[in-house]
Design a protein around this motif. Sequence first.
Motif, PDB file in Angstrom:
ATOM      1  N   TYR A 129       0.949  -0.910   0.020  1.00  0.00           N
ATOM      2  CA  TYR A 129      -0.168   0.270  -0.224  1.00  0.00           C
ATOM      3  C   TYR A 129       1.126   1.282   0.135  1.00  0.00           C
ATOM      4  N   ALA A 130       0.232   2.631   0.250  1.00  0.00           N
ATOM      5  CA  ALA A 130       1.043   3.800   0.081  1.00  0.00           C
ATOM      6  C   ALA A 130       2.042   4.034  -1.063  1.00  0.00           C
ATOM      7  N   SER A 160       3.822  -0.612   3.253  1.00  0.00           N
ATOM      8  CA  SER A 160       3.681   0.572   2.910  1.00  0.00           C
ATOM      9  C   SER A 160       5.148   0.859   1.696  1.00  0.00           C
ATOM     10  N   ASP A 180       0.304   7.953   4.847  1.00  0.00           N
ATOM     11  CA  ASP A 180       0.844   6.465   5.146  1.00  0.00           C
ATOM     12  C   ASP A 180      -0.318   6.456   6.191  1.00  0.00           C
ATOM     13  N   TYR A 214      -2.690   3.001   7.065  1.00  0.00           N
ATOM     14  CA  TYR A 214      -2.269   1.916   7.949  1.00  0.00           C
ATOM     15  C   TYR A 214      -2.575   1.565   8.799  1.00  0.00           C
ATOM     16  N   TYR A 249       2.715   1.817  14.524  1.00  0.00           N
ATOM     17  CA  TYR A 249       2.980   2.748  13.312  1.00  0.00           C
ATOM     18  C   TYR A 249       4.071   3.379  13.818  1.00  0.00           C
TER      19      TYR A 249
END
Length: 366
Positions: free
Chosen positions: A156-157, A185, A207, A211, A350
């Motif tokens: 992702y991101a 990410s 981001d 998440y 995170y």
Amino acid sequence: MKAIYIHIPFCDKICSYCDFCKVLYNEKLVDKYLDCLEKEIKSNYVGEVITTLYIGGGTPSSLSILQLERLFKITDIFKKSKDIEFTIEANFENTTEEKIDLFKKYGVNRISFGLESTNKKHLEFLKRDFDKRQVITIVNYSKSVGIDNINIDLIYALKDQTIEEIKEDLDFIIDLDIKHISTYSLIIEKNTLLSVLGTKNISEDLDLEMYKFICKYLKDNNFWHYEISNFCKEGYFSRHNSVYWKNLEYYGFGLGASSYVGNKRITNTRSFNKYFSKEYISSVEEVSYKDLMEYEVMLGLRLGEGIDKNKFKNRFGKRIDECYNYDELIDNGFIIDDGDNLFIPEEKFYVSNEIIIKFIEGEKHE
């Protein structure tokens, strides 16, 4: 020593984001590599019974049927426990039903597929080339032969990606009844195509939003968030990767592979010429008592269950609070002590890197 990793550094094509040790597939080079891999294993493996075996890459599924058979016959050197977790990494572009039959024949019981995305635009950005129909066909066939312990990697991101597109990816994976999901990410690494093209990472705020969405959505769909980047259905956590996170010993064979043997962390060469000349090792790090303790903290705090305080004391002869001062982290809610374990609460995963650094900086000196 109960875990073994084997690296297969060959790919049909090079993905735009990948900085792993890999080269484009070459039939003769693969054949020579497998010969050298067998020699390396025979000269280092001393006959322990292993409980996890992981073949990664690169793309192991890029090998031909004959080469895969040769690879699996090499793994017959190992004494495997009856309940071994035997994983192979694969891509949908080059995994066929015939290859899955071969996986099953030689005892593979877990497949880790690199999906990364289901969105055509994002797949082109990542230099991947498959469609949803291939994914459905291969996953269903794997299950039909009895390999239902399947991991899917998701990135992702991505540039111009939306949360709705992430939701579509997750829904697709969930509908396939996948047991394990690893989410990463996108990081623009040096010497990758994305880096050369000047691609920038998305904002940290977006981001983080992505998440948090992934964590909540998977939790709502009965996935256990057992490690910062990993989610599974009950009983389907990665036993092999847990060896790393629990700071236990393992063998690594092949180009660029790492081993943790005795008090040494050993890294193999990334040079084919050196590897073919039996110069397997590029560096050896002597792990001191202090280093071992730091690895225990650094790796253990990645896990949802955290650090088992009793196991820490049994391993190091001291309570963890005698070795580190982490009162401030507890007071500020970055670490939780439930009496038996120290762990980072999920909502703080995170910023786990910052928490872990702060924890280690609290080392008490005698």
